[in-house]
Design an enzyme around this catalytic site. Structure first.
Site, short mmCIF file in Angstrom:
data_model
loop_
_atom_site.label_atom_id
_atom_site.label_comp_id
_atom_site.label_asym_id
_atom_site.label_seq_id
_atom_site.Cartn_x
_atom_site.Cartn_y
_atom_site.Cartn_z
N ASP A 157 -2.97 -3.37 -2.38
CA ASP A 157 -3.82 -2.22 -2.66
C ASP A 157 -3.96 -2.04 -4.17
O ASP A 157 -3.01 -2.26 -4.93
CB ASP A 157 -3.21 -0.96 -2.03
CG ASP A 157 -4.12 0.24 -2.16
OD1 ASP A 157 -5.35 0.07 -2.04
OD2 ASP A 157 -3.61 1.35 -2.40
N ASP A 204 11.09 -69.43 -9.75
CA ASP A 204 12.09 -69.12 -10.78
C ASP A 204 11.66 -69.78 -12.09
O ASP A 204 11.28 -70.95 -12.11
CB ASP A 204 13.46 -69.64 -10.33
CG ASP A 204 14.54 -69.39 -11.37
OD1 ASP A 204 15.00 -68.23 -11.44
OD2 ASP A 204 14.89 -70.33 -12.10
N MET A 245 -5.22 0.95 -5.86
CA MET A 245 -4.90 2.30 -6.33
C MET A 245 -3.51 2.73 -5.85
O MET A 245 -3.34 3.17 -4.72
CB MET A 245 -5.95 3.29 -5.85
CG MET A 245 -7.38 2.88 -6.22
SD MET A 245 -7.64 2.73 -7.99
CE MET A 245 -7.52 4.44 -8.46
N ASP A 299 9.84 -60.24 -21.93
CA ASP A 299 9.01 -59.39 -21.06
C ASP A 299 7.55 -59.84 -21.09
O ASP A 299 6.86 -59.83 -20.06
CB ASP A 299 9.09 -57.93 -21.52
CG ASP A 299 10.43 -57.28 -21.16
OD1 ASP A 299 11.19 -57.90 -20.38
OD2 ASP A 299 10.70 -56.17 -21.66
N GLU A 313 14.18 -63.31 -13.54
CA GLU A 313 13.00 -64.14 -13.74
C GLU A 313 12.50 -64.73 -12.44
O GLU A 313 11.73 -65.71 -12.45
CB GLU A 313 13.29 -65.24 -14.78
CG GLU A 313 14.29 -66.26 -14.34
CD GLU A 313 15.73 -65.88 -14.62
OE1 GLU A 313 16.57 -66.79 -14.73
OE2 GLU A 313 16.02 -64.70 -14.77
N ASP A 334 0.87 -1.19 0.00
CA ASP A 334 0.00 0.00 0.00
C ASP A 334 0.90 1.23 0.00
O ASP A 334 1.87 1.30 0.75
CB ASP A 334 -0.90 0.00 1.24
CG ASP A 334 -2.09 0.94 1.08
OD1 ASP A 334 -1.88 2.11 0.67
OD2 ASP A 334 -3.22 0.53 1.38
N ASP A 335 0.57 2.21 -0.85
CA ASP A 335 1.41 3.41 -0.92
C ASP A 335 1.12 4.38 0.22
O ASP A 335 1.86 5.36 0.39
CB ASP A 335 1.21 4.11 -2.28
CG ASP A 335 -0.23 4.55 -2.49
OD1 ASP A 335 -1.13 3.73 -2.25
OD2 ASP A 335 -0.44 5.70 -2.92
#
Length: 371
Positions: free
Chosen positions: A53, A325, A55, A342, A368, A9-10
């Site tokens: 603010d 296994d 403004m 896979d 495996e 705020d200014d």
């Protein structure tokens, strides 16, 4: 809940007054007298929330907000615009600039604290999700700017006075469903995943806050944004609404542009946090799952085995471990290639998964070997 808050705020008396109020509530407060100074402080100090603010002479609050929201480093920082302007178009302009809320001077202390705590809680939640490794991706930033389509919005409107306006304003977001009473609301909200629920603060001598509280306690609706519509006589209860988990509110008479802006903000927030949670769950899954078989990986199984063995000893219960296994598996890879190998592992893992009980665990022990 405490947090670091930046006041911009200014006018020095305005800054000092807000600073005293917030420090009295044990917030850590920073101050800036201009937009440029605020942007510099944000980069250095990383506050949790900004009270900004509108403004100001060098750079108004709308522009400061726009700059913060377009920077990925500060896009998630909550911004509350504070101004003496009280026209709907000013609130809409602030929300369109990316502001998370809008407070009008002179500030009501209770409303100020409720807004601040609500936004800080949201900020901490988002920060926590973003900090979890791969739970956050840069591409998720686009969700904050992406147009909203295919949304599901639920409106509780026993009198039917808001249905036409809400549907006209929000139809471009997606579908707006209407519940005529609380029983219908309970059934619909548990059956359908909504992006936003809109509730009246009070109706037919019923308390909308109790309905909001119930929605917050149900697991199906716990994370759904709640937007409450309040009348002047409900003003004193608005802050209580924020305390119990309502995300935002709108005062009657309903301004169409403000309704659109506030609903848009809530849906974007929900979709972003949903994306973060989904990414977090995916990261956890990737960290515990073998990428080939979809079973648990060796690291996860080892950590679980320690707990299972301890529990077995403590309660004098049997514990069985089987290691399987696949014989001559190397010849499958050598003859048909690793892709075929896979596929064999995946099919074997699928058969094991179908053959074990819900309390059993299956993992790829290595190569495996499955356990």
């Amino acid at each position: 809940m405490t947090a670091r808050i930046l006041i911009v705020d200014d006018v020095m008396p305005n800054r000092k007054l807000l600073q005293v109020k917030l420090e009295r509530e044990y917030f850590d407060v920073l101050t800036a007298s201009s937009g440029a100074e605020a942007l510099d402080i944000v980069k250095r100090e990383q506050p949790d929330l900004i009270l900004l603010d509108v403004m100001m002479p060098d750079m108004d609050g709308f522009e400061v907000c726009r700059q913060l929201k377009k920077d990925p480093a500060t896009a998630f920082l909550p911004v509350v615009l504070v101004t003496g302007l009280d026209h709907p178009e000013d609130r809409v302009a602030g929300l369109q600039a990316g502001a998370d809320d809008f407070l009008t001077k002179p500030l009501d202390d209770t409303s100020l604290y409720a807004r601040v705590r609500s936004l800080v809680r949201l900020k901490f939640t988002v920060d926590e999700l973003r900090s979890r490794g791969d739970a956050y991706r840069e591409t998720d930033d686009a969700l904050l700017q992406k147009p909203i389509v295919d949304a599901r919005i639920l409106l509780l409107d026993p009198d039917g006075e808001d249905v036409k306006l809400v549907r006209e304003c929000l139809h471009h977001f997606g579908q707006v469903d209407v519940a005529r009473d609380v029983a219908e609301l309970d059934v619909i909200s548990k059956r359908i995943s909504y992006d936003c629920v809109i509730l009246p603060m009070s109706f037919d001598r019923q308390d909308g806050l109790r309905i909001a509280s119930r929605l917050r306690t149900n697991k199906e609706t716990r994370m759904v944004p709640l937007l409450m519509i309040a009348s002047d006589e409900d003003a004193v209860r608005v802050n209580k609404a924020m305390d119990i988990g309502v995300n935002d509110y709108l005062m009657r008479p309903i301004d169409a542009l403000e309704l659109v802006a506030r609903v848009r903000t809530q849906i974007r927030r929900k979709r972003f946090t949903d994306s973060l949670r989904e990414n977090l769950h995916m990261s956890i899954k990737l960290a515990t799952t073998d990428s080939v078989t979809g079973l648990y990986n060796r690291h996860y199984m080892t950590s679980q085995l320690n707990s299972l063995i301890s529990a077995s000893r403590a309660h004098d219960r049997d514990l069985s471990i089987a290691i399987l296994d696949l014989d001559k598996f190397k010849s499958v890879n050598d003859t048909h290639g690793h892709t075929a190998g896979d596929e064999v592992l995946q099919e074997f893992a699928r058969r094991i998964s179908q053959s074990i009980r819900g309390i059993d665990l299956a993992a790829r022990y290595g190569g495996e070997e499955l356990l």
